[in-house]
Design a protein around this motif. Structure first.
Motif, PDB file in Angstrom:
ATOM      1  N   ARG A 115       0.977  -1.209  -0.069  1.00  0.00           N
ATOM      2  CA  ARG A 115      -0.029  -0.029   0.071  1.00  0.00           C
ATOM      3  C   ARG A 115       0.905   1.129  -0.003  1.00  0.00           C
ATOM      4  NH1 ARG A 115      -3.586  -1.964   4.919  1.00  0.00           N
ATOM      5  NH2 ARG A 115      -4.316  -3.861   3.683  1.00  0.00           N
ATOM      6  N   PHE A 116       0.439   2.342  -0.593  1.00  0.00           N
ATOM      7  CA  PHE A 116       0.982   3.557  -0.608  1.00  0.00           C
ATOM      8  C   PHE A 116       0.169   4.688  -0.080  1.00  0.00           C
ATOM      9  CE2 PHE A 116       2.769   1.084  -3.988  1.00  0.00           C
ATOM     10  CZ  PHE A 116       4.252   1.347  -4.045  1.00  0.00           C
ATOM     11  N   PRO A 117       0.969   5.838   0.430  1.00  0.00           N
ATOM     12  CA  PRO A 117      -0.113   6.792   0.993  1.00  0.00           C
ATOM     13  C   PRO A 117      -1.024   7.392   0.075  1.00  0.00           C
ATOM     14  CG  PRO A 117       2.228   7.283   0.937  1.00  0.00           C
ATOM     15  CD  PRO A 117       2.380   5.882   0.446  1.00  0.00           C
ATOM     16  N   SER A 118      -1.795   8.424   0.589  1.00  0.00           N
ATOM     17  CA  SER A 118      -2.930   8.701  -0.356  1.00  0.00           C
ATOM     18  C   SER A 118      -2.639   9.642  -1.563  1.00  0.00           C
ATOM     19  CB  SER A 118      -3.741   9.765   0.406  1.00  0.00           C
ATOM     20  OG  SER A 118      -4.444   8.944   1.800  1.00  0.00           O
ATOM     21  N   ALA A 119      -3.259   9.298  -2.601  1.00  0.00           N
ATOM     22  CA  ALA A 119      -2.988   9.959  -3.950  1.00  0.00           C
ATOM     23  C   ALA A 119      -4.148   9.453  -4.704  1.00  0.00           C
ATOM     24  CB  ALA A 119      -1.919   9.704  -4.494  1.00  0.00           C
ATOM     25  N   GLN A 120      -4.955  10.269  -5.664  1.00  0.00           N
ATOM     26  CA  GLN A 120      -5.673   9.633  -6.360  1.00  0.00           C
ATOM     27  C   GLN A 120      -5.725  10.649  -7.763  1.00  0.00           C
ATOM     28  OE1 GLN A 120      -9.664   9.952  -4.691  1.00  0.00           O
ATOM     29  NE2 GLN A 120      -9.159   8.520  -3.414  1.00  0.00           N
ATOM     30  N   LEU A 121      -6.179   9.880  -8.957  1.00  0.00           N
ATOM     31  CA  LEU A 121      -6.157  10.803 -10.299  1.00  0.00           C
ATOM     32  C   LEU A 121      -7.546  10.791 -10.738  1.00  0.00           C
ATOM     33  CD1 LEU A 121      -3.911  12.012 -11.955  1.00  0.00           C
ATOM     34  CD2 LEU A 121      -4.313  10.164 -13.534  1.00  0.00           C
ATOM     35  N   LEU A 122      -8.077  11.869 -10.836  1.00  0.00           N
ATOM     36  CA  LEU A 122      -9.605  12.037 -11.349  1.00  0.00           C
ATOM     37  C   LEU A 122      -9.306  12.473 -12.841  1.00  0.00           C
ATOM     38  CD1 LEU A 122     -12.495  12.161 -10.124  1.00  0.00           C
ATOM     39  CD2 LEU A 122     -12.135  14.584 -10.583  1.00  0.00           C
ATOM     40  N   ASN A 123     -10.063  11.673 -13.605  1.00  0.00           N
ATOM     41  CA  ASN A 123     -10.043  11.863 -15.153  1.00  0.00           C
ATOM     42  C   ASN A 123     -11.542  12.455 -15.458  1.00  0.00           C
ATOM     43  OD1 ASN A 123     -10.425  11.937 -18.049  1.00  0.00           O
ATOM     44  ND2 ASN A 123      -8.895  10.072 -18.085  1.00  0.00           N
ATOM     45  N   ALA A 124     -11.501  13.567 -15.818  1.00  0.00           N
ATOM     46  CA  ALA A 124     -12.887  14.228 -16.300  1.00  0.00           C
ATOM     47  C   ALA A 124     -12.823  14.750 -17.694  1.00  0.00           C
ATOM     48  CB  ALA A 124     -13.250  15.645 -15.405  1.00  0.00           C
ATOM     49  N   ASN A 125     -13.272  13.527 -18.584  1.00  0.00           N
ATOM     50  CA  ASN A 125     -13.104  13.728 -19.925  1.00  0.00           C
ATOM     51  C   ASN A 125     -11.857  14.192 -20.573  1.00  0.00           C
ATOM     52  OD1 ASN A 125     -13.971  13.968 -22.654  1.00  0.00           O
ATOM     53  ND2 ASN A 125     -15.102  15.919 -22.803  1.00  0.00           N
ATOM     54  N   GLU A 126     -10.845  13.355 -20.140  1.00  0.00           N
ATOM     55  CA  GLU A 126      -9.460  13.738 -20.427  1.00  0.00           C
ATOM     56  C   GLU A 126      -8.643  14.822 -19.641  1.00  0.00           C
ATOM     57  OE1 GLU A 126      -8.183  10.973 -21.427  1.00  0.00           O
ATOM     58  OE2 GLU A 126      -9.882  10.124 -21.863  1.00  0.00           O
ATOM     59  N   ARG A 127      -9.211  15.383 -18.803  1.00  0.00           N
ATOM     60  CA  ARG A 127      -8.545  16.485 -18.118  1.00  0.00           C
ATOM     61  C   ARG A 127      -8.239  15.786 -16.735  1.00  0.00           C
ATOM     62  NH1 ARG A 127      -7.680  21.118 -19.945  1.00  0.00           N
ATOM     63  NH2 ARG A 127      -9.528  21.593 -21.035  1.00  0.00           N
ATOM     64  N   LEU A 128      -6.917  15.886 -16.394  1.00  0.00           N
ATOM     65  CA  LEU A 128      -6.256  15.115 -15.095  1.00  0.00           C
ATOM     66  C   LEU A 128      -6.154  16.010 -13.952  1.00  0.00           C
ATOM     67  CD1 LEU A 128      -4.041  12.713 -17.027  1.00  0.00           C
ATOM     68  CD2 LEU A 128      -6.393  12.353 -16.544  1.00  0.00           C
ATOM     69  N   TYR A 129      -6.815  15.432 -12.945  1.00  0.00           N
ATOM     70  CA  TYR A 129      -6.591  16.250 -11.507  1.00  0.00           C
ATOM     71  C   TYR A 129      -5.841  15.322 -10.540  1.00  0.00           C
ATOM     72  CZ  TYR A 129     -10.266  18.879 -14.053  1.00  0.00           C
ATOM     73  OH  TYR A 129     -11.127  19.614 -14.741  1.00  0.00           O
ATOM     74  N   LEU A 130      -4.986  15.631 -10.044  1.00  0.00           N
ATOM     75  CA  LEU A 130      -4.235  14.741  -8.720  1.00  0.00           C
ATOM     76  C   LEU A 130      -4.799  15.518  -7.600  1.00  0.00           C
ATOM     77  CD1 LEU A 130      -2.321  12.647  -8.497  1.00  0.00           C
ATOM     78  CD2 LEU A 130      -0.515  14.430  -7.895  1.00  0.00           C
ATOM     79  N   ILE A 131      -5.418  14.024  -6.698  1.00  0.00           N
ATOM     80  CA  ILE A 131      -6.012  14.742  -5.417  1.00  0.00           C
ATOM     81  C   ILE A 131      -5.023  13.892  -4.356  1.00  0.00           C
ATOM     82  CG2 ILE A 131      -8.095  14.815  -4.097  1.00  0.00           C
ATOM     83  CD1 ILE A 131      -9.639  13.865  -6.489  1.00  0.00           C
ATOM     84  N   ASP A 132      -4.082  14.867  -3.409  1.00  0.00           N
ATOM     85  CA  ASP A 132      -3.213  14.360  -2.604  1.00  0.00           C
ATOM     86  C   ASP A 132      -2.198  13.776  -3.355  1.00  0.00           C
ATOM     87  OD1 ASP A 132      -4.412  15.618  -0.249  1.00  0.00           O
ATOM     88  OD2 ASP A 132      -5.262  13.782   0.403  1.00  0.00           O
ATOM     89  N   CYS A 133      -1.009  13.686  -2.712  1.00  0.00           N
ATOM     90  CA  CYS A 133       0.285  13.355  -3.330  1.00  0.00           C
ATOM     91  C   CYS A 133       1.113  12.851  -2.307  1.00  0.00           C
ATOM     92  CB  CYS A 133       0.876  14.680  -4.140  1.00  0.00           C
ATOM     93  SG  CYS A 133       2.137  14.133  -5.192  1.00  0.00           S
ATOM     94  N   GLY A 134       0.884  11.678  -1.721  1.00  0.00           N
ATOM     95  CA  GLY A 134       1.755  11.091  -0.939  1.00  0.00           C
ATOM     96  C   GLY A 134       2.880  10.754  -1.380  1.00  0.00           C
ATOM     97  N   GLU A 135       4.122  10.181  -0.520  1.00  0.00           N
ATOM     98  CA  GLU A 135       5.286   9.802  -0.957  1.00  0.00           C
ATOM     99  C   GLU A 135       5.018   8.627  -2.112  1.00  0.00           C
ATOM    100  OE1 GLU A 135       7.348   8.906   2.451  1.00  0.00           O
ATOM    101  OE2 GLU A 135       9.243   7.901   1.249  1.00  0.00           O
ATOM    102  N   GLY A 136       5.670   8.586  -3.157  1.00  0.00           N
ATOM    103  CA  GLY A 136       5.792   7.638  -4.018  1.00  0.00           C
ATOM    104  C   GLY A 136       4.747   7.588  -5.154  1.00  0.00           C
ATOM    105  N   THR A 137       3.712   8.700  -5.070  1.00  0.00           N
ATOM    106  CA  THR A 137       2.952   9.098  -6.150  1.00  0.00           C
ATOM    107  C   THR A 137       3.605   9.070  -7.592  1.00  0.00           C
ATOM    108  OG1 THR A 137       1.550  10.446  -4.649  1.00  0.00           O
ATOM    109  CG2 THR A 137       1.270  10.817  -7.037  1.00  0.00           C
ATOM    110  N   GLN A 138       4.889   9.566  -7.720  1.00  0.00           N
ATOM    111  CA  GLN A 138       5.337   9.339  -9.320  1.00  0.00           C
ATOM    112  C   GLN A 138       5.223   8.142  -9.677  1.00  0.00           C
ATOM    113  OE1 GLN A 138       8.822  12.066 -10.311  1.00  0.00           O
ATOM    114  NE2 GLN A 138       9.070  12.366  -8.110  1.00  0.00           N
ATOM    115  N   GLU A 139       5.749   7.178  -8.689  1.00  0.00           N
ATOM    116  CA  GLU A 139       6.137   5.837  -9.273  1.00  0.00           C
ATOM    117  C   GLU A 139       4.619   5.182  -9.601  1.00  0.00           C
ATOM    118  OE1 GLU A 139       7.692   7.115  -6.807  1.00  0.00           O
ATOM    119  OE2 GLU A 139       9.565   6.625  -6.653  1.00  0.00           O
TER     120      GLU A 139
END
Ligand SMILES: [Zn+2]
Length: 301
Positions: A19-43
């Motif tokens: 498990r990794f700490p909190s991060a989510q990616l929301l895709n709204a019709n191909e526009r991307l929003y990142l919600i929270d960005c815990g360690e390891g989000t890049q990977e």
């Protein structure tokens, strides 16, 4: 149109068992929003095959490390990749100091404009509106100021009835889709209701992490299509949840039931649980349409 969320990290506090700490990616019709960005989000983003530079906005809920310690690494990678598009970052005011200090001590001058927007945890407070979504704030209750986010699609245009298509000249179609009546060349007025169908209602997604049980949120979560709510503990640890300003699975499900949401997604699991089946069963006993967030899994909204 695509409207979906990928849970990149689902753990609380300490990484454990894949498990990794909190991060989510929301895709709204191909526009991307990142919600929270815990360690390891890049990977995690790499694993999900997401080009970092497609992310236009990042929203941070609060400044506990498991929700934002991946942010500087991500910003730094965007810089090294030669990003030129602006990046909008929404988060608590102190986050700007953290970013500025790190850029200053490393003598980094970003190649792209980083536009910082301070958010305050006020229920219904406007966060931003763009061409895809309206985003408002949720006042979460935690040890430090914490803001949740509610994303709502813009209403879709009305749909032209196929059997009336011939009646509406091309140049008036957008006006009719926007709800206007049609005036024929002889002056006859055709009411819009005879020409169009209602569009699908706008979909919505709410992100609530981290928070103690907070019934005051219910009106602001009313009927959302997907509610992500933290469920750090089971009810057996309700006292621990209370003292750390977190929620139990039962409490998350109670909020979902009271707000009449369509589906509930649980996350932010304590590393003490080897599996999350107990959390799921507890929540489903209160609110059956409950799912567990999983690393890298995508949920349609
Ligand atoms: Zn926290």
């Amino acid at each position: 149109m695509r409207f979906e969320v990928t849970t990149l990290g689902t753990g609380a506090a300490l990484p454990a068992r894949g498990r990794f700490p909190s991060a989510q990616l929301l895709n709204a019709n191909e526009r991307l929003y990142l919600i929270d960005c815990g360690e390891g989000t890049q990977e995690r983003l790499r694993q999900a095959e997401v080009n970092f530079n497609r992310i236009g906005r990042i929203l941070i809920s609060h400044l506990h490390g498991d929700h934002y310690l991946g942010l500087m690494g991500l910003i730094s990678s965007m810089h090294l990749q030669g990003r030129t598009e602006p990046l909008d970052v929404h988060g608590p005011a102190e986050l700007k100091e953290v970013i500025d200090l790190q850029l200053r001590v490393s003598r980094t001058w970003l190649r792209f404009p980083l536009r910082f927007h301070a958010v305050a945890p006020v229920n219904g407070g406007p966060v931003f509106t763009d061409d895809r979504v309206d985003v408002t704030a949720l006042a979460l209750k935690h040890r430090i100021p914490t803001t949740g986010y509610r994303f709502t699609e813009h209403p879709a245009p009305r749909k032209l009835r196929l059997d009336k298509l011939g009646l509406v000249p091309h140049y008036l179609r957008n006006a009719v889709k926007a709800g206007e009546d049609l005036v024929l060349p002889d002056g006859t007025r055709v009411p819009n209701a005879e020409l169009t169908h209602d569009p699908l209602p706008p979909r919505s997604y709410a992100y609530c992490s981290d928070t103690a049980f907070t019934p005051e949120l219910v009106p602001f979560l009313a009927e959302v299509d997907l509610l992500y709510h933290e469920a750090t503990f089971t009810d057996a640890l309700a006292a621990r949840a209370k003292e750390t300003f977190h929620s139990t699975a039962r409490q998350a499900a109670t909020i979902a039931r009271e707000a009449r949401v369509k589906r509930l997604l649980l996350g932010h699991f304590s590393s003490r649980y080897k599996t999350n089946d107990g959390l799921l069963a507890e929540a489903r006993s209160v609110f059956p349409d409950t799912l567990l967030a999983e690393e890298g899994r995508t949920f349609a909204i």
